[in-house]
Design a protein around this motif. Sequence first.
Motif, PDB file in Angstrom:
ATOM      1  N   GLN A 378       0.829  -1.200   0.000  1.00  0.00           N
ATOM      2  CA  GLN A 378       0.000   0.000   0.000  1.00  0.00           C
ATOM      3  C   GLN A 378       0.863   1.250   0.000  1.00  0.00           C
ATOM      4  O   GLN A 378       0.580   2.224  -0.700  1.00  0.00           O
ATOM      5  CB  GLN A 378      -0.915   0.001   1.222  1.00  0.00           C
ATOM      6  CG  GLN A 378      -1.908   1.149   1.257  1.00  0.00           C
ATOM      7  CD  GLN A 378      -2.972   1.028   0.185  1.00  0.00           C
ATOM      8  OE1 GLN A 378      -3.547  -0.046   0.005  1.00  0.00           O
ATOM      9  NE2 GLN A 378      -3.243   2.111  -0.525  1.00  0.00           N
ATOM     10  N   ALA A 379       1.938   1.218   0.772  1.00  0.00           N
ATOM     11  CA  ALA A 379       2.832   2.383   0.840  1.00  0.00           C
ATOM     12  C   ALA A 379       3.435   2.687  -0.521  1.00  0.00           C
ATOM     13  O   ALA A 379       3.493   3.852  -0.941  1.00  0.00           O
ATOM     14  CB  ALA A 379       3.930   2.123   1.862  1.00  0.00           C
ATOM     15  N   LEU A 380       3.890   1.663  -1.214  1.00  0.00           N
ATOM     16  CA  LEU A 380       4.471   1.878  -2.536  1.00  0.00           C
ATOM     17  C   LEU A 380       3.413   2.347  -3.532  1.00  0.00           C
ATOM     18  O   LEU A 380       3.670   3.231  -4.356  1.00  0.00           O
ATOM     19  CB  LEU A 380       5.150   0.600  -3.016  1.00  0.00           C
ATOM     20  CG  LEU A 380       6.395   0.194  -2.206  1.00  0.00           C
ATOM     21  CD1 LEU A 380       6.841  -1.218  -2.558  1.00  0.00           C
ATOM     22  CD2 LEU A 380       7.536   1.184  -2.444  1.00  0.00           C
ATOM     23  N   ASN A 381       2.227   1.764  -3.444  1.00  0.00           N
ATOM     24  CA  ASN A 381       1.134   2.225  -4.306  1.00  0.00           C
ATOM     25  C   ASN A 381       0.806   3.689  -4.037  1.00  0.00           C
ATOM     26  O   ASN A 381       0.400   4.430  -4.939  1.00  0.00           O
ATOM     27  CB  ASN A 381      -0.122   1.381  -4.074  1.00  0.00           C
ATOM     28  CG  ASN A 381       0.023  -0.042  -4.557  1.00  0.00           C
ATOM     29  OD1 ASN A 381       0.958  -0.364  -5.302  1.00  0.00           O
ATOM     30  ND2 ASN A 381      -0.865  -0.922  -4.129  1.00  0.00           N
ATOM     31  N   ASP A 382       0.975   4.107  -2.785  1.00  0.00           N
ATOM     32  CA  ASP A 382       0.640   5.470  -2.383  1.00  0.00           C
ATOM     33  C   ASP A 382       1.784   6.457  -2.587  1.00  0.00           C
ATOM     34  O   ASP A 382       1.676   7.619  -2.182  1.00  0.00           O
ATOM     35  CB  ASP A 382       0.215   5.493  -0.907  1.00  0.00           C
ATOM     36  CG  ASP A 382      -1.138   4.833  -0.685  1.00  0.00           C
ATOM     37  OD1 ASP A 382      -1.879   4.658  -1.661  1.00  0.00           O
ATOM     38  OD2 ASP A 382      -1.444   4.492   0.476  1.00  0.00           O
ATOM     39  N   ALA A 654       0.039   8.336   1.352  1.00  0.00           N
ATOM     40  CA  ALA A 654      -0.801   8.887   0.279  1.00  0.00           C
ATOM     41  C   ALA A 654      -1.053  10.375   0.481  1.00  0.00           C
ATOM     42  O   ALA A 654      -1.088  11.145  -0.487  1.00  0.00           O
ATOM     43  CB  ALA A 654      -2.130   8.132   0.206  1.00  0.00           C
ATOM     44  N   THR A 655      -1.224  10.797   1.723  1.00  0.00           N
ATOM     45  CA  THR A 655      -1.496  12.203   2.005  1.00  0.00           C
ATOM     46  C   THR A 655      -0.307  13.070   1.629  1.00  0.00           C
ATOM     47  O   THR A 655      -0.455  14.130   1.003  1.00  0.00           O
ATOM     48  CB  THR A 655      -1.846  12.379   3.492  1.00  0.00           C
ATOM     49  OG1 THR A 655      -2.931  11.511   3.827  1.00  0.00           O
ATOM     50  CG2 THR A 655      -2.236  13.817   3.791  1.00  0.00           C
ATOM     51  N   ALA A 656       0.887  12.624   2.006  1.00  0.00           N
ATOM     52  CA  ALA A 656       2.095  13.389   1.680  1.00  0.00           C
ATOM     53  C   ALA A 656       2.363  13.384   0.176  1.00  0.00           C
ATOM     54  O   ALA A 656       2.714  14.417  -0.409  1.00  0.00           O
ATOM     55  CB  ALA A 656       3.285  12.813   2.433  1.00  0.00           C
ATOM     56  N   THR A 657       2.193  12.235  -0.457  1.00  0.00           N
ATOM     57  CA  THR A 657       2.457  12.127  -1.895  1.00  0.00           C
ATOM     58  C   THR A 657       1.564  13.069  -2.687  1.00  0.00           C
ATOM     59  O   THR A 657       2.020  13.770  -3.599  1.00  0.00           O
ATOM     60  CB  THR A 657       2.243  10.685  -2.364  1.00  0.00           C
ATOM     61  OG1 THR A 657       3.177   9.833  -1.698  1.00  0.00           O
ATOM     62  CG2 THR A 657       2.437  10.564  -3.867  1.00  0.00           C
ATOM     63  N   ARG A 658       0.286  13.077  -2.358  1.00  0.00           N
ATOM     64  CA  ARG A 658      -0.646  13.929  -3.102  1.00  0.00           C
ATOM     65  C   ARG A 658      -0.231  15.397  -2.981  1.00  0.00           C
ATOM     66  O   ARG A 658      -0.277  16.139  -3.960  1.00  0.00           O
ATOM     67  CB  ARG A 658      -2.069  13.723  -2.573  1.00  0.00           C
ATOM     68  CG  ARG A 658      -3.128  14.520  -3.337  1.00  0.00           C
ATOM     69  CD  ARG A 658      -4.501  14.371  -2.711  1.00  0.00           C
ATOM     70  NE  ARG A 658      -4.463  14.801  -1.330  1.00  0.00           N
ATOM     71  CZ  ARG A 658      -4.952  14.087  -0.315  1.00  0.00           C
ATOM     72  NH1 ARG A 658      -5.530  12.919  -0.535  1.00  0.00           N
ATOM     73  NH2 ARG A 658      -4.877  14.547   0.913  1.00  0.00           N
ATOM     74  N   TYR A 659       0.165  15.815  -1.804  1.00  0.00           N
ATOM     75  CA  TYR A 659       0.574  17.209  -1.624  1.00  0.00           C
ATOM     76  C   TYR A 659       1.799  17.539  -2.468  1.00  0.00           C
ATOM     77  O   TYR A 659       1.821  18.556  -3.182  1.00  0.00           O
ATOM     78  CB  TYR A 659       0.862  17.485  -0.148  1.00  0.00           C
ATOM     79  CG  TYR A 659       1.499  18.837   0.079  1.00  0.00           C
ATOM     80  CD1 TYR A 659       0.770  20.003  -0.139  1.00  0.00           C
ATOM     81  CD2 TYR A 659       2.821  18.952   0.480  1.00  0.00           C
ATOM     82  CE1 TYR A 659       1.347  21.256   0.052  1.00  0.00           C
ATOM     83  CE2 TYR A 659       3.404  20.196   0.676  1.00  0.00           C
ATOM     84  CZ  TYR A 659       2.666  21.346   0.457  1.00  0.00           C
ATOM     85  OH  TYR A 659       3.245  22.574   0.630  1.00  0.00           O
ATOM     86  N   PHE A 660       2.828  16.702  -2.421  1.00  0.00           N
ATOM     87  CA  PHE A 660       4.072  17.028  -3.117  1.00  0.00           C
ATOM     88  C   PHE A 660       3.963  16.844  -4.627  1.00  0.00           C
ATOM     89  O   PHE A 660       4.799  17.358  -5.367  1.00  0.00           O
ATOM     90  CB  PHE A 660       5.227  16.208  -2.547  1.00  0.00           C
ATOM     91  CG  PHE A 660       5.634  16.651  -1.171  1.00  0.00           C
ATOM     92  CD1 PHE A 660       6.166  17.913  -0.970  1.00  0.00           C
ATOM     93  CD2 PHE A 660       5.449  15.833  -0.081  1.00  0.00           C
ATOM     94  CE1 PHE A 660       6.521  18.350   0.296  1.00  0.00           C
ATOM     95  CE2 PHE A 660       5.801  16.249   1.194  1.00  0.00           C
ATOM     96  CZ  PHE A 660       6.337  17.512   1.387  1.00  0.00           C
ATOM     97  N   ARG A 661       2.938  16.153  -5.098  1.00  0.00           N
ATOM     98  CA  ARG A 661       2.714  16.052  -6.539  1.00  0.00           C
ATOM     99  C   ARG A 661       1.835  17.184  -7.060  1.00  0.00           C
ATOM    100  O   ARG A 661       1.577  17.268  -8.266  1.00  0.00           O
ATOM    101  CB  ARG A 661       2.083  14.696  -6.877  1.00  0.00           C
ATOM    102  CG  ARG A 661       3.063  13.527  -6.760  1.00  0.00           C
ATOM    103  CD  ARG A 661       2.405  12.213  -7.123  1.00  0.00           C
ATOM    104  NE  ARG A 661       3.351  11.102  -7.003  1.00  0.00           N
ATOM    105  CZ  ARG A 661       3.029   9.813  -7.140  1.00  0.00           C
ATOM    106  NH1 ARG A 661       1.777   9.476  -7.410  1.00  0.00           N
ATOM    107  NH2 ARG A 661       3.943   8.871  -7.004  1.00  0.00           N
ATOM    108  N   SER A 662       1.383  18.026  -6.174  1.00  0.00           N
ATOM    109  CA  SER A 662       0.564  19.167  -6.565  1.00  0.00           C
ATOM    110  C   SER A 662       1.438  20.406  -6.721  1.00  0.00           C
ATOM    111  O   SER A 662       2.415  20.601  -6.000  1.00  0.00           O
ATOM    112  CB  SER A 662      -0.508  19.426  -5.498  1.00  0.00           C
ATOM    113  OG  SER A 662      -1.072  20.708  -5.657  1.00  0.00           O
TER     114      SER A 662
END
Length: 759
Positions: A378-382, A654-662
Motif C-alpha cells: 500500500q505504501a508503494l502504491n501510495d 498517500a497524504t504526503a504524496t498527493r501534496y508534493f505532486r501538486s
Amino acid sequence: MNKMFRCLILMSLVLHATSESKKLPAANKKWLTLNGQPPSVIARGGFSGLAPESSLMALQFAKDFGAPGLVFLCNLQLTKDGVGLCQENVNLETTTNIDIVNPNEAKTYNVNGKDVKGWFSVDFTIDDLKKNVTVMQTTLGRPDFFDDRFGLLTIDEIFGLEFESYWINVQNDMLYTQHKLNLASYIQKERLFRNVQYISSPEIGFLKTMNGKVNKAKTKLIFVFHEKDAIEPSTNQTYGSILENLATVKAFASGIAVPKNYIWPVNKANYLESSSTTLVLDAHKLGLQVYATGFANDLATVFNYTYDPVSEYLQFINNPQFSVDGVITDFPPTAAETIVCFASYSELNYTSKDKPLIITHNGASGVYSNCTDLAYQQALNDGAEIIDCSVQMTKDGMAFCMGSADLAEDTTALTTFISRSATIPEIGPNAGIYSFELTWSEIQTLKPNLGSPFANSDKYPRNPAYKNAGKFLNLAEFLELAKAKAASGILINIENAAYLASKKGLDIIGAISTALSNASFDKQSTQKVLIQSDDTAVLSKFQNVPAYTRVFSIKNDISDAPLKSVDEIKKFADAVNVPRRSIYPSPKGLARGPTKVVDELKRANLSVYVSVMRNEFFSLAFDFLSDPTVEIASFAGGSSSDYNLDGIVTEYPATATRYFRSKCSDANFNTYIVPMLPFLSDAAPSNFLGPAAAPNPVLDVADVVDPPLPPLAKITESSSSPAPTSEPKSPSSAALPNVAGLGPSLLATWVLGLLCIGY
C-alpha cells in the motif's frame, strides 16, 4: 481582546506573505458540475470548525483562510423584535450561554411535531441578547477558548463584512409565523437581499412562498433534504418519499442540498458502498444543482478516507461520473485547497528536486497492520519512496520486520502466548510478549493486529475490516520486496541491540549486515539505504559501508540541540530523525515555536527527517486546521516553510504524496495551502493556557553517546527467560528520561487500548 486582534494581524501577515508570488497554472479540469464550473465552497457560519458559528472570529477566519468566491451560509433566526441573527438553531441554548444568563426564561414549543424546551430567539429582543449573551462552540473537541468571548452578531453586522456572496438558510417558518414574524418578508428587505445568491429551506411551503418573489437568474432557491425518514412539515411526507419524486422539486427550487449519504451510501461497517447513487446525475438531468452537506475535518468519517478530509471531498467532486455543485463545510480552507490544488488538474504529476523524501513508518501502517506485506505494498502504491523495516529478532535468530519487539499490540499473541509475558525494564516499563521469546515458526502462527497509537482507538479505529489482514515478512523477504517493487530506498531501524547481545546472545547487527550483503544493498547506489538507530554504538558498526546513510533517531521531544551535542551526532550519523513536536511543541493542542532544532542540525550539514506524521485530526495542533495536508505543508512546504526538511516519516504516505505532486507544494506559486505559523496561542486567553509548561529537555551530549555494544552472551536454555528486575537500567542515549511515569499493566493495556504515545 487586544490579544485577539494581534492574532488577526499575525494571520494576515502569514496569509499575505505569498501575495506577490506567481499564480497557479490554468486548470485543465473539465468539471462535471451542472454549469461546468468548479464547485462552490459554502462556509457554514464562517470557519465554524475553528471558532463558534457566526462569531466575529469565525467570520474573520473564513475571510482570511477561504478562497475567492467563498459563500457564507447563515442559518437565519429572528428575535422577538424582528432582528435577524445567524445561529444554527432557533433554540439558542445549543449555541450560546443564554441558559446561564437567563436561567428562568426557558419555554416549551412544538417544533416540527415535537415539544422542545429551550431558550428561543423569538422570546428575546435584540437588546436582551446583546447584553451578556455570548456564542459557544457546539462540537466537542474543537477549540473552546473562543467560548464566551464574542456576542451575537446581527445580519446587518455580518453583511458589513462583505463576503462575495451569501446563503440564507431558513428553518421553522411555521414557528415564526405563530409568533407573528414573517421570514419571507424579512429576507425581501432590499439591503439584505441584494447579495444573497442562495436561499434554502427544508420546508417546501416556505420555498413556494419565495418562488415568485426572487430573481431566479440571481438568487437560487435550494430545497434542503433531512434524513430520509424525517418528516417535511408542510406536506407531512418523508424526505425519502420526496426524493423518489425528484422532478416535483423542480417546480419550486433550482437545486437541492442533501446529506452526503444520499450520494455515497455507507454500510453498517462504516465503509462506502461499492457505488454511488444516481442522485447527482438524476438531478443534473432535471436541471437541479446538488450541494452536499455535513463536511467537517474533525468528525469521524467512513474508513475509506483514512481520516484524510481531502480524500472525502475528492470522492464527491473528482470522481469520473459526477461532481456535486458545492460543498457545505465547517472547514472552508480544506474544501478550497481540494478544489484548487488536487481536483483542478487532470493529473497530479508535479515534481520538485527540493521536496523531502516520503518515508514510511512501519509501511502504510495507518491502513494495514504495521510491517505486513499489505502495509508495504500500500505504501508503494501510495507513492512512498523509502519503506522501512524495524528489525526484531526471534528466539531462534530470525530477523524480521515489526514495529516493536513487544508482540502484544501488533499481533494476536495475547490469545495464545500470554504465558510468555514478561517485564523487561531495559526495554520498557510494561509487561509484554517479546519476539525474542518466540521462534519464527511460532510467530508465523499469529495474525497481524491493526491497532492505533492513540488511547481513543475504540472510537477512532483504523481500517477495522482489515484488522487481521496481511503477512509478516522476515528481513530477507522485505529486502526482496523492496527490490522487486523498485522502491527508491529502504530504512532499517535497529533497537535493543545491547540487550539482545548481552541477555539473549542474539546478534542483530550481524543478521542485518548479512541480509543486506546477501541482497547486494552494500554494493549498489541505485536504492538508498538508511540505517537508523537511537544507539550511536549501533551506527558505528555501519560506518565503513559508503552505500549506507546513518540516521540518528531522537526518540523524545527536545527543545534545543546545542553545538556540542550536534558535533557528537556528526561523528556517528549523516542524518537525524526528529520528533515533530521538537519543531512545533503543542501544549494543550496549540502549536508553539518553531524551535531552532532544525536550524542547529542543518548548520552541521546533517540531513533532517521529521516523524511521525498521521492523518487523525486529534493528533494535530489546532493551528493546522484539523488538516494533515496543512501540517505537512507547515513542516516542509517548499521555500515558504522555515524548515528545509529532507524527509517526512508518515503512516499515511498517500497524504504526503498527493501534496508534493501538486503545484501547490511549490511556494513560488500563489497557493491555497499556506504553511501555518502558530497563531492560536496568541488568541487564547491566559487562563486557558495556565502556567507555562516546562520546556522540553535540551539534547545533552550524554543523550547522544552510548557505550560500546557488549559481546554476545552464551545463552543456555535454562537462562534464556528474563528474570524479574526491580530497578531499570539507564535509558539509551536517544531516549531522554520519561517524566510521565509508568504505564498500565499488559492486561490493562489489552482491555483499555493503547496509551497515546505523544508524537
